[in-house]
Every structure is written in structure tokens, then in C-alpha cells.
Design an enzyme around this catalytic site. Sequence first.
Site, short mmCIF file in Angstrom:
data_model
loop_
_atom_site.label_atom_id
_atom_site.label_comp_id
_atom_site.label_asym_id
_atom_site.label_seq_id
_atom_site.Cartn_x
_atom_site.Cartn_y
_atom_site.Cartn_z
N CYS A 1 0.83 -1.19 0.00
CA CYS A 1 0.00 0.00 0.00
C CYS A 1 0.88 1.26 0.00
O CYS A 1 1.81 1.37 -0.78
CB CYS A 1 -0.95 -0.06 1.20
SG CYS A 1 -2.36 1.05 1.12
N THR A 2 0.60 2.21 0.89
CA THR A 2 1.33 3.48 0.90
C THR A 2 2.70 3.39 1.54
O THR A 2 3.38 4.40 1.69
CB THR A 2 0.50 4.57 1.60
OG1 THR A 2 0.20 4.14 2.94
CG2 THR A 2 -0.79 4.85 0.86
#
Length: 320
Positions: free
Chosen positions: A105-106
Site C-alpha cells: 500500500c502506501t
Amino acid sequence: MKQRSVLVVLFGGVQSLDVSGPMEVFAGASRFPGVSYELRTASLDGAPVRCSSGLTLVPDGTLADAPVPDLLLVPGGAGTRTPDPELVRWLRTHAPQARDLVSVCTGALLLAEAGQLDGHRVTTHWSVCETLARAYPAVRVDPDPIFVRDGRLATSAGVTAGIDLALALVEEEHGRDVALDVARRLVVFLRRPGNQAQFSAQLTAQTAVRAPLREVQHWITEHPDADLSVEALAARARLSPRHFARAFQAETGLTPGRYVERVRLEQARRLLEDTADGVTGISRASGYGTPEAMRRAFVKALGTAPAEYRRRFRSQPVTT
């Protein structure tokens, strides 16, 4: 038996599933004879961290005391938006030492800030792809795949894509049977390829506001093999072709043609994965008409031909 060490970086505001999802995959694989993942979590000071959900995770120790791992995993979460400079410095120094570097993800934002993504093709959560590309022009951001493998670097999209990536890493290291067993135990699929789009056509597109356009969206999904030209769809919506095309794009964010392409690709992909139907029949049922037309669509969108896609991701034998 060779043990493979995995170090998961923890920080305040981490997304808990970005941590637990891949760890469950590696732990599940370790039940097999000859497979062993040594899992360790660490934060800067070794203190418990509060996840974005409010859950508290207790790390095994500090990053300073953690040995160099075979695989360093950096999860995402709200804490990546304003990263701790000390954590970025640690990543800049220690990330190059790991044999494999993975972000979920981030978590890609942390690795980019630490200079570990420059010159690489990567992906991340769809909501920050544009931010990542704009802030770090040396990074080649691909917003479509659920995960990307580029040499020793592997990056994944949002949340559950970290599980897909971990399964792919297990399959790469220990074979499909091990990865498939883990997937079954976790009740997830081992059939999502890395270059599968992050969204389905229905999720990528907005739902139209006006009922006639919503009905057309539903019709397209239910009848991918029908005449889905702008003229035919406009007639169903009782609009002129020009008015229909403008209204459809304004309300869904996609042109009618692009929406139809995505629906047909999804239909063909599902049939290749879940049925034993022949390619010719699938091409007709999905609205492509011919196997060659379907092959061109697959190569353009997924970078692979239907036969290869099926070989890797089918769930049952294929009839001739």
C-alpha cells in the site's frame, strides 16, 4: 532447511492488515516441511505502536537491534503521509542491505522518501499514485496493477493486495502447491495476477446518477456479448448517440467504449479462471467474437495472452 528472515517495519498510524496479511501468509507457508520464515517486527524505539484502526501492535524489538533480514517489508497506513525523519534515515541506510525489499500500500511513500524507488517501476494504493509520481519524478509509477515485481523490489497496491504479493513471493520461493495451500487456508484466491487491475470496471467507474444510464451500465455487465455500440446503448437509454456518450462519460468517468472494454475483459478473465470452456466459446461469450480479438485485448490490458493467463490462474482442467 534454510530459514528465510522477514522484518516488518512498524510505526504509528500503520495499517494493521498491511502487517498481519503478509505475516499470516509467511506463517502459513512455514507449516510445510522444508519451509521456514522467521518473522520479526520492529519499531524505532521498540515501543507499542497504535494502528490507524486503533489497534495496538507490540513489536519484537527496535530497528537498531534488528539483524539484516532476507526480506524487509514496509507496510502502509496514515503514518506514511508525514513520515518520521528518523525512520526515513533508517530505511535509507538499511533497506539496501536486504535481499528483497517489499512495500504494501502506501509504504511505497516511505521507500520513495528514502530514495529506494528511484528508477524502478512501482505501484501503490490508487489514491496516492498521482501524489507519488508527482513528488518523486524519478520513480515510474504504474497505477493499474495490484502488485509489481521489479528486480529485488516488490510493491503492492492497497491492503489485501499485500496478501496477493506475499502469496506470489511464497510461490516464487517454494512453488505453487505451497502457496495454493496457504491461500486455501486463508480463504483467498491464488489467481489474482500482479498485472490485474486494482479495480473492476464497475468499481472504477462511478455509478450513473440518472436511472436510464444506470440501467445501461447493468445491461452491459449482464450482456457483454450483445451489440454494445454507442448507437445500440443510446437507443436503450432513449437518448441520441451524441447525448448518450457525453452523459455517460460525465456521470461514470469513462467513455462507453472504455467501460465496455473493461466489462468484457473481466468476463473473459472470470471464464478463463473458473470454467473449462474453450477459448473460442469464451471469446464469443465475452463479446470479442474471435480468439484473436480477445488475445489482442488481453495483451494490451494485462500483458499476457489468454492461454498463458489460464495456465497460471485456472481453477479446473480445460476441455478441448
